[in-house]
Design a protein around this motif. Sequence first.
Motif, short mmCIF file in Angstrom:
data_model
loop_
_atom_site.label_atom_id
_atom_site.label_comp_id
_atom_site.label_asym_id
_atom_site.label_seq_id
_atom_site.Cartn_x
_atom_site.Cartn_y
_atom_site.Cartn_z
N SER A 38 0.84 -1.20 0.00
CA SER A 38 0.00 0.00 0.00
C SER A 38 0.88 1.25 0.00
O SER A 38 2.09 1.18 0.22
CB SER A 38 -0.92 0.00 1.22
N ASP A 67 -9.84 -3.14 -5.16
CA ASP A 67 -9.19 -3.33 -3.86
C ASP A 67 -10.30 -3.48 -2.83
O ASP A 67 -10.69 -2.53 -2.16
CB ASP A 67 -8.29 -2.14 -3.53
N CYS A 70 -9.33 -2.61 1.06
CA CYS A 70 -9.08 -1.22 1.49
C CYS A 70 -9.32 -0.28 0.31
O CYS A 70 -8.38 0.29 -0.24
CB CYS A 70 -7.66 -1.09 2.02
N ASP A 72 -10.33 2.88 -2.21
CA ASP A 72 -10.07 4.32 -2.17
C ASP A 72 -10.89 5.14 -3.15
O ASP A 72 -11.11 6.33 -2.92
CB ASP A 72 -8.58 4.59 -2.49
N ALA A 147 -5.74 -4.47 -5.43
CA ALA A 147 -5.14 -4.58 -4.10
C ALA A 147 -3.64 -4.85 -4.23
O ALA A 147 -3.18 -5.41 -5.23
CB ALA A 147 -5.82 -5.70 -3.32
N PRO A 148 -2.84 -4.46 -3.24
CA PRO A 148 -1.40 -4.71 -3.28
C PRO A 148 -1.10 -6.21 -3.46
O PRO A 148 -1.65 -7.05 -2.75
CB PRO A 148 -0.91 -4.21 -1.92
#
Length: 225
Positions: A38, A67, A70, A72, A147-148
Amino acid sequence: IGVTGVQTCALPISLRANLFLSLQTKDTRSIAVASSMSAEGKSSVASQLALSIAKASGQTVLLVDADLRCPDQHDIFGLEMGPGLSGVLEKKASFEDAIDQSLGSLVHVLPAGPLNCSPHRLVNEDSIKGFVDEALRNYSVVIFDTAPVLAAGETLAIASVVDTTLLCVMRDVSRMENVSRTTRRLEAAGANIAGTVFSGVTARQYAYRYGDYHYAVASDPGRIS
């Protein structure tokens, strides 16, 4: 693709040009924007790239917040979460009903939606392929904010399906060993990695030099660009 300066207005233009003028990626219609961990700039790159492509092409671009852990994009654009991608993949909402079109004709956004189960159950190669096929029937370009990779394996399923993957790295945040591990995982999953987007460096700092000859931004006093 080696593009720097997420903090400058030139990044989306340079990135879009590199993508669509390259022989290897000029026919790209689906893009995953990924990172190792992240805070490496991927959400900003995804949103700016979507806006840049839409403005240049005059066609509406779909930006998908994938993602699920989390998200955004709903915060970046000030949107309601809605059923989102998770609702579509769980078949609790239709593709059309889940998309937020309140920003107008440039960019439509599909927020992540509430996460009610493991992301691995929702995001797999089959579910994403079906989703991408439907999305491309309605949009010329679809961009995924993922996502990472090192924290969420489901991103590999997305990268394996889309046309092109961009890997974001951030100055003083990203670590080479993590970037190497991420690259190996993406390649093993069958991702087409077009290159990296290096952010956290301004255009002034990244001015190109050829011997004693300098290219600098126009705002740099005393230099000719």
